[in-house]
Design a protein around this motif. Structure first.
Motif, PDB file in Angstrom:
ATOM      1  N   UNK B 107       0.832  -1.217   0.000  1.00 12.11           N
ATOM      2  CA  UNK B 107       0.000   0.000   0.000  1.00 12.11           C
ATOM      3  C   UNK B 107       0.858   1.256   0.000  1.00 12.11           C
ATOM      4  N   UNK B 108       2.096   1.113  -0.438  1.00 14.24           N
ATOM      5  CA  UNK B 108       3.027   2.223  -0.349  1.00 14.24           C
ATOM      6  C   UNK B 108       3.327   2.744  -1.753  1.00 14.24           C
ATOM      7  N   UNK B 185      -8.011   1.899   2.891  1.00 17.74           N
ATOM      8  CA  UNK B 185      -6.581   1.898   3.180  1.00 17.74           C
ATOM      9  C   UNK B 185      -6.354   3.212   3.915  1.00 17.74           C
ATOM     10  N   UNK B 186      -5.591   3.155   4.991  1.00 15.12           N
ATOM     11  CA  UNK B 186      -5.432   4.354   5.796  1.00 15.12           C
ATOM     12  C   UNK B 186      -4.677   5.448   5.056  1.00 15.12           C
ATOM     13  N   UNK B 187      -3.684   5.044   4.279  1.00 16.24           N
ATOM     14  CA  UNK B 187      -2.891   6.048   3.566  1.00 16.24           C
ATOM     15  C   UNK B 187      -3.448   6.319   2.169  1.00 16.24           C
ATOM     16  N   UNK B 419       2.902   8.926   8.796  1.00 14.73           N
ATOM     17  CA  UNK B 419       3.195   7.959   7.731  1.00 14.73           C
ATOM     18  C   UNK B 419       4.234   8.414   6.718  1.00 14.73           C
TER      19      UNK B 419
END
Lengths: 390, 450
Positions: B107-108, B185-187, B419
């Motif tokens: 998720x980056x 997704x949090x980010x 983050x």
């Protein structure tokens, strides 16, 4: 498939590790009845042709090869040989390669996801508080993510289940508070169906099974298919907003399943709600009265995105999230339900599709970082947006 | 024959891709009686669809193979998608046109763009080149990805740039999926900001689809009780297919052209600052209801026009209070103005339907020349099982609402630097974040003036 290596350290680590491998084998055996060495298996096991002295790993390849001999992707570490050699004499001896055993510790970090067990108040090891503090410091510095687990919480959960589950010995029928009979062997403390026979079970096994199940559930999406996959790296990414704040609180639901297969959505919603209850957390913490930095919900089984959305809407008003992460939810959907529930679907001719779900919630919940908590009621003013020339 | 090459990136992109080709084939295979045209005309339509989206050898008995390249950083989804195609028995994915790794992007976005992207570049571009060589003419590229995750967003943005570099004259349409605003997704807001700002520089146009709106279509229009991602993807593909399937467009009076990707892009994105497109479809119904419903063009088009000016994504819950002709003291309108629209009618009586409401100059921004605002298409061959259906592809001010909210949340999170360390450890700097914010604030500023 992201492949993972499990490093089990010390007596506790190795005992939990063994429960994990035992249950993982059971889970894969339930799903993979044809004995083919497939991608899910390869995430945690190597396929080895053990006819040779220096056995070679057989890759998944076209995905049609049979399993020869499964070896766990694990490293077993201990300062003394006792625990590890016991393992190599027990039912799991063929799952580990003697070259994976280490009684000398060294090595650098890669992406470390650590499950650490914290002692309970009545711990019999006198120096355990000191050991914990020392270990914590290392974990804060070196690990990417830590999942603390408290023995006291595990004990409480085991007792709670004990009150609800019918005892095989007395033959008594026990009714759970949610209504309906509890299915024997379905509790997350049970090790049924694994390699270890009931007669070989040790005292901590029930508690260790809880942790092993947690690990199985957390890695399920990396091993099996689903409409929204989540692997350990994603968990670390989403739940660790600042490098040192990497301690997660975990919980699971259900703790056992009911015999009644016709589960209405109410029952599913109850599961979501339970996972935020302080009785389901694996450390003694109360999520509802704390400040959330982030939260991950990972669901397995016959659940769709609308079920998750509905429950997030319901739960949100009762939880406090930090001002910069008001919608701080990470979600995962894995279509394969947990084995210990699946295991019983063939009895009474029940259909797999009617069966149930297990749910986890991980909360990134940090009490010590009080300056973040201070923002709970007094968030700082929002920084103004960038202005562009028109 | 103008072909479209689809590039599917990440879990969402691949799941949508699989559904898209299925939708196209299902449309082609409806009963002759439902097509509302002669068998000859239907054959023409079928051949056009197959040539655009599939490699298809009429002389052999082989199934059509999708003109697609599949990319993901873990293997499960691609494997599942290919297996589903095979199960359909009607089409396949071509062999060896998939690129996979074992690691995931976590998720980056930075992990996707800065690390996986460059590693994957050579192999993926080779697959794209191979697919292009199978076409007589490449009309353009359709890339499918979600904004929230790490692969679709990061690797997707990187590949888009590579395609632009290697095919400078081809048209690139990015279909991007906006996550639920209450979080998948949090980010996700960071990933979305980074992806959108990068795609804006390389793509010709971005078609934006929001999970929240799609979810409402599933629950309120199609009455689906337990909505899955599969249901949502079906709606997405229905919307995409409704403007991608062949239709003659009225470029000038008495002069029609095919709705190739190039012609569509040319019209919709005539100004490089305005690249965000939305799709509105009417009607949307559950499969069971389609057979029993009849609509009149008058009603359908009236609803569609109101959806446009009120910024509604579906035909229920439209705000009918908003009308053309009311202006606020600052000179902006209460209704959403468009830069350009593409309207395609499909099915019965298309040639007599009155679309003049869409040529009303008041619904367009004043500085667009009249000839460039509305492009219409009329296709007598019906779409799927709908006796009448219409699609409106719009470039209008309504997109910036969700964009503005998303940037606000991302900026709020960025102010606390939460983050950010996860991104900087993979090669992204804080200035890169700021650059992306600046790009998108500029987009919002431009659209607000429409």
């Amino acid at each position: 498939m992201t492949q993972s290596v499990v490093v089990q350290v010390g007596q506790c680590g190795n005992q939990i590790g063994c429960r994990f491998w035992d249950l993982a084998l059971r889970e894969h055996a339930t799903v993979n009845k044809s004995g083919i060495y497939d991608e899910p298996l390869s995430s945690f096991f190597r396929n080895v042709d053990s006819r040779y002295d220096d056995p070679a790993d057989i890759p998944v390849g076209s995905g049609k090869g049979k399993v020869r001999s499964l070896k766990a992707r694990a490293v077993l570490v201990d300062m003394e040989e006792g625990v590890v050699s016991d393992i190599m004499k027990g039912p799991l001896k063929d799952v580990f390669d003697f070259r994976q055993l280490i009684t000398d510790v060294s090595g650098s970090g890669n992406n470390w996801f650590v499950t650490a067990v914290y002692p309970s108040a009545e711990d019999d090891v006198i120096t355990s508080p000191y050991n914990s503090v020392l270990a914590m410091r290392e974990l804060t510095e070196k690990a990417d993510c830590v999942l603390p687990i408290e023995n006291q919480a595990l004990v409480d959960i085991v007792n709670k289940i004990g009150q609800a589950v019918p005892s095989a010995r007395t033959g008594k029928r026990v009714y759970s508070s949610v209504g309906g009979n509890v299915k024997a062997g379905s509790e997350i403390t049970a090790g049924d169906g694994g390699l270890t026979k009931p007669s070989d079970e040790k005292p901590f096994d029930s508690m260790n099974n809880i942790v092993a199940n947690l690990l199985l559930n957390m890695t399920s999406s990396a091993r099996f298919e689903g409409s929204l996959n989540v692997d350990l790296n994603e968990i670390t990414m989403n739940l660790v907003p600042f490098p040192k704040l990497h301690y997660l609180v975990s919980s699971q639901s259900p703790l056992y399943s009911l015999t009644d297969v016709n589960l209405p959505p109410r029952r599913l919603d109850q599961m979501f709600s339970d996972s935020f209850s302080k009785d389901h957390q694996l450390i003694k913490a109360d999520p509802k009265h704390s400040l959330y930095l982030a939260c991950a919900l990972m669901v397995r089984g016959n659940v769709e995105i609308s079920d998750i959305r509905r429950n997030i809407e319901k739960l949100k008003p009762n939880l406090k999230f930090i001002h910069w992460n008001q919608e701080g939810w990470k979600t995962g959907l894995c279509s394969v339900p947990p084995a210990h529930i699946h295991h019983y679907t063939d009895i009474d001719g029940m259909e797999v599709s009617n069966f149930t779900e297990s749910l986890e919630s991980l909360n990134s919940l940090i009490q010590e970082y009080s300056d973040l908590e201070k923002q709970m009621n007094n968030p700082p003013p929002a920084e103004p947006r960038l202005q562009v020339l028109s | 024959m103008m072909s479209v090459i689809t590039i599917q990136v990440g879990q969402c992109g691949n799941q949508i891709g699989g559904q898209l080709f299925q939708t196209l084939i299902d449309d082609v295979n409806i009963k002759q009686s439902q097509t509302l045209v002669s068998p000859f005309k239907n054959e023409e339509y079928k051949e056009e669809v197959l040539n655009r989206f599939f490699t298809y050898d009429t002389t052999s008995s082989e199934l059509p193979k999708a003109r697609a390249v599949m990319v993901d950083m873990e293997p499960k989804v691609i494997a599942q998608t290919c297996a589903n195609a095979q199960k359909s028995g009607k089409w396949l994915y071509p062999e060896k046109q998939q690129f996979c790794q074992q690691k995931g992007s976590g998720n980056n976005w930075a992990h996707g763009y800065c690390v996986h992207g460059p590693v994957a570049q050579e192999n993926v571009m080779e697959l794209v080149q191979r697919e292009a060589e199978k076409c007589d003419n490449v009309s353009g590229f359709l890339s499918l990805l979600s904004l929230a995750g790490g692969t679709g967003s990061g690797v997707g943005a990187f590949i888009s740039k590579c395609v632009r570099d290697e095919f400078p004259h081809a048209f690139i349409l990015n279909q991007v999926v906006w996550p639920y605003h209450t979080g998948e997704v949090i980010v996700q807001n960071y990933n979305a900001v980074l992806t959108l700002s990068h795609l804006y520089r390389t793509a010709d146009a971005l078609v934006v689809m929001e999970n929240d709106s799609l979810h409402k279509i599933c629950s309120q229009l199609m009455n689906i009780k337990k909505i899955s991602f599969k249901d949502i993807n079906k709606v997405i593909c229905h919307q995409l297919a409704s403007f991608l399937q062949p239709a003659p467009l009225e470029k000038f009076p008495d002069f029609t052209i095919q709705n190739t990707l190039g012609e569509i892009m040319d019209h919709m994105v005539s100004h490089p600052d305005y690249k965000l497109l939305t799709v509105k479809n009417i009607p949307h119904m559950s499969e069971k209801s389609i057979e029993f419903s009849t609509f009149q063009w008058h009603g359908l088009l009236k609803h569609l026009r109101q959806m446009l000016i009120a910024g509604a994504s579906m035909e229920e819950g439209i705000d009918w209070q908003i009308q053309v002709g009311t202006e606020t003291p600052r000179g902006s309108t209460s209704h959403y103005r468009s830069l350009a629209n593409l309207l395609i009618l499909r099915g019965k009586e298309v040639n007599t339907a009155d679309t003049s409401a869409f040529t009303d100059p008041n619904i367009y921004t004043p500085w667009m020349p009249t000839g460039g605002t509305l492009l219409q298409g009329r296709q007598p061959r019906s779409f799927y099982q709908y006796e009448k259906s219409a699609v409106l592809l719009s470039n209008s001010r309504s997109t910036i609402g969700p964009l503005n909210t998303m940037i606000g949340k991302a900026w709020n999170m960025f102010s606390s630097r939460a983050y950010v360390h996860q991104y900087t450890k993979h090669g992204l700097a804080e200035e890169d974040f700021v650059d992306s914010f600046v790009t998108l604030e500029q987009v919002i500023s431009n659209y607000s003036k429409l």
